[in-house]
Design an enzyme around this catalytic site. Structure first.
Site, PDB file in Angstrom:
ATOM      1  N   GLY A  52       0.771  -1.234   0.000  1.00 15.30           N
ATOM      2  CA  GLY A  52       0.000   0.000   0.000  1.00 15.30           C
ATOM      3  C   GLY A  52       0.800   1.282   0.000  1.00 15.30           C
ATOM      4  O   GLY A  52       2.030   1.298  -0.059  1.00 15.30           O
TER       5      GLY A  52
ATOM      6  N   CYS B 288      11.984  -1.583   2.682  1.00 11.92           N
ATOM      7  CA  CYS B 288      10.834  -1.337   1.799  1.00 11.92           C
ATOM      8  C   CYS B 288       9.821  -0.367   2.429  1.00 11.92           C
ATOM      9  O   CYS B 288      10.119   0.802   2.603  1.00 11.92           O
ATOM     10  CB  CYS B 288      10.196  -2.669   1.416  1.00 11.92           C
ATOM     11  SG  CYS B 288       9.124  -2.561  -0.040  1.00 11.92           S
ATOM     12  N   LEU B 289       8.613  -0.840   2.788  1.00 12.26           N
ATOM     13  CA  LEU B 289       7.633   0.058   3.393  1.00 12.26           C
ATOM     14  C   LEU B 289       8.188   0.664   4.676  1.00 12.26           C
ATOM     15  O   LEU B 289       7.970   1.844   4.962  1.00 12.26           O
ATOM     16  CB  LEU B 289       6.331  -0.689   3.686  1.00 12.26           C
ATOM     17  CG  LEU B 289       5.229   0.144   4.364  1.00 12.26           C
ATOM     18  CD1 LEU B 289       4.764   1.289   3.475  1.00 12.26           C
ATOM     19  CD2 LEU B 289       4.045  -0.741   4.762  1.00 12.26           C
TER      20      LEU B 289
ATOM     21  N   GLN C 162      10.197   3.643   3.863  1.00  9.95           N
ATOM     22  CA  GLN C 162       9.351   4.789   3.520  1.00  9.95           C
ATOM     23  C   GLN C 162       8.715   5.412   4.761  1.00  9.95           C
ATOM     24  O   GLN C 162       8.639   6.642   4.890  1.00  9.95           O
ATOM     25  CB  GLN C 162       8.274   4.354   2.533  1.00  9.95           C
ATOM     26  CG  GLN C 162       8.818   3.836   1.202  1.00  9.95           C
ATOM     27  CD  GLN C 162       7.789   3.055   0.414  1.00  9.95           C
ATOM     28  OE1 GLN C 162       6.612   3.005   0.768  1.00  9.95           O
ATOM     29  NE2 GLN C 162       8.222   2.427  -0.676  1.00  9.95           N
TER      30      GLN C 162
ATOM     31  N   ASN D 266       9.870  -4.916  -4.684  1.00  8.18           N
ATOM     32  CA  ASN D 266       8.422  -4.958  -4.834  1.00  8.18           C
ATOM     33  C   ASN D 266       7.840  -3.700  -4.194  1.00  8.18           C
ATOM     34  O   ASN D 266       7.506  -3.692  -3.019  1.00  8.18           O
ATOM     35  CB  ASN D 266       7.836  -6.205  -4.177  1.00  8.18           C
ATOM     36  CG  ASN D 266       6.327  -6.203  -4.184  1.00  8.18           C
ATOM     37  OD1 ASN D 266       5.703  -5.423  -4.894  1.00  8.18           O
ATOM     38  ND2 ASN D 266       5.723  -7.056  -3.389  1.00  8.18           N
TER      39      ASN D 266
ATOM     40  N   HIS E 103      14.990  -5.712  -1.055  1.00  2.74           N
ATOM     41  CA  HIS E 103      14.810  -6.830  -0.127  1.00  2.74           C
ATOM     42  C   HIS E 103      16.099  -7.624   0.048  1.00  2.74           C
ATOM     43  O   HIS E 103      16.397  -8.513  -0.756  1.00  2.74           O
ATOM     44  CB  HIS E 103      13.702  -7.759  -0.631  1.00  2.74           C
ATOM     45  CG  HIS E 103      12.339  -7.188  -0.494  1.00  2.74           C
ATOM     46  ND1 HIS E 103      11.502  -7.487   0.559  1.00  2.74           N
ATOM     47  CD2 HIS E 103      11.657  -6.306  -1.265  1.00  2.74           C
ATOM     48  CE1 HIS E 103      10.371  -6.823   0.430  1.00  2.74           C
ATOM     49  NE2 HIS E 103      10.438  -6.102  -0.669  1.00  2.74           N
TER      50      HIS E 103
ATOM     51  N   GLU F 167      16.684  -9.902   2.176  1.00  2.00           N
ATOM     52  CA  GLU F 167      16.424 -11.283   2.589  1.00  2.00           C
ATOM     53  C   GLU F 167      16.176 -12.190   1.390  1.00  2.00           C
ATOM     54  O   GLU F 167      16.223 -13.421   1.504  1.00  2.00           O
ATOM     55  CB  GLU F 167      15.217 -11.340   3.549  1.00  2.00           C
ATOM     56  CG  GLU F 167      13.858 -11.330   2.890  1.00  2.00           C
ATOM     57  CD  GLU F 167      13.471  -9.991   2.286  1.00  2.00           C
ATOM     58  OE1 GLU F 167      12.485  -9.931   1.530  1.00  2.00           O
ATOM     59  OE2 GLU F 167      14.150  -8.979   2.572  1.00  2.00           O
TER      60      GLU F 167
END
Length: 357
Positions: free
Chosen positions: A221, A247-248, A251, A289, A332, A334
């Site tokens: 999202g 990632c998120l 942000q 992603n 990512h 991982e």
């Protein structure tokens, strides 16, 4: 049975129904990975989206449940050129067709995924519908597609209560905004004792557990939809606990410290994205992603500075926070497209907590 993919700009693709036959509306995105389709399907970052795989043959090595990144798949729909009918792999336990049916996820096969991807690249990510209704009314559907929003999907994917991964080393608090299994596993195999916390857990509760380090996970999202979470992330920033965000989480940390984020035209999704470390000049092949990035023009240079950059389009891929034991990345570490290119970031996090025990 026929199935139809209808885009909000009026494009209609006709193919064959796979998986569930229910009708869905979602954001349509594409992923350029050549393998790892099960990892894509079980990545919580795809909640609220239907995924188009650009590789033309999907499902040829079947489903191995051990490879799942979470307990269930998260995309609203699945779009492929050709779905393998007979998987060939000694580890295979199921087919994608059965997997999609089991979790009630509709899909469409047999469409020109190259044409779809070109539309999304040229016009930008858009909403769409997957339906088996041959009598669909385009004029009735298009306004519904344009009105669709993914909404607050972090609440949908996060755990409901803390989950512990036992270890003998540093105590790590991992905030679950849509965490992939390999993140706590990567920490755990380095000896860390990891507690995965629900996304809405107050910062006071996290800090009261006296963790040696905090991780902020990936997730789905628009980061700006996470207003309450951002306030808690700010409290974590104000502590002296080392923080690593992905990632998120990357942000959210930027938003919590006064920077802004913006939506990419069609996002970065795949296992082949080159990222440059600005400190060393080295380029890594990364798994990504995301549809949003940190706008580096809004960074306060006294707070943070760019640490990584995307070689393809120059967008930000990571930040180093000034005067803090905090670093964040957009990709990512991982995942293993390099195959182990970015795993050193977990070791860097260990060093921030005091080095190997």
């Amino acid at each position: 049975m026929k199935a139809f993919l209808i885009l909000e700009d009026g494009h209609v693709f006709t193919g064959t129904s796979i998986g569930s036959r229910k009708e869905i509306i979602s954001e349509i995105v594409f992923n350029t990975s050549m393998t790892g389709y099960l990892e894509v399907l079980t990545d919580p970052s795809y909640a609220g989206q239907a995924v188009c795989m650009t590789y033309p043959l999907i499902g040829n090595y079947g489903i191995c449940y051990e490879d799942q990144e979470s307990l269930r798949p998260w995309p609203e729909g699945y779009i492929v050129r050709e779905l393998s009918r007979m998987p060939s792999n000694f580890r295979s336990q199921d087919t994608i067709q059965n997997f999609l049916k089991r979790f009630d996820i509709p899909g469409i096969a047999g469409i020109d995924t190259r044409a779809l991807t070109r539309i999304l690249r040229e016009e930008g990510t858009m909403n769409g519908m997957i339906t088996t209704n041959e009598n669909y009314d385009l004029q009735e559907i298009l306004p519904r597609l344009k009105a669709y929003r993914t909404g607050k999907v972090v609440e949908k994917v996060t755990c409901s209560e803390p989950v512990k991964w036992k270890g003998t080393g540093y105590k790590v608090a991992l905030m679950d905004f849509g965490v992939k299994k390999n993140i706590p596993a990567s920490l755990n195999k380095r000896g860390c004792q990891v507690t995965v916390y629900p996304a809405q857990t107050p910062a006071e509760e996290i800090l009261a557990a006296r963790p040696d380090g905090i991780m902020l996970s990936n997730g789905p999202g628009d980061p700006k939809d996470c207003g309450d979470i951002i306030k808690e992330v700010r409290k974590l920033y104000d502590s002296d606990v080392p923080i690593f965000a992905i990632c998120l989480g990357h942000q959210l940390m930027a938003l919590a410290t006064g920077a802004d984020t913006k939506k990419l035209k069609y996002g970065h999704r795949g296992g082949n994205h080159p990222v440059k470390d600005l400190a060393t000049g080295r380029v890594y092949i990364t798994s990504q992603n995301h549809g949003y990035v940190v706008d580096t023009a809004t960074l306060d240079p006294k707070v943070a500075e760019p640490a990584f950059v995307n070689v393809n389009d120059g967008t930000n891929e990571g930040l180093r926070y000034i005067g803090k034991n905090i670093f964040t990345v957009q990709y990512h570490p991982e995942a293993s497209p390099g195959p182990q290119d970015s795993a050193y970031l977990f070791d860097r996090f260990i060093d921030m907590m005091g080095g190997k025990k």
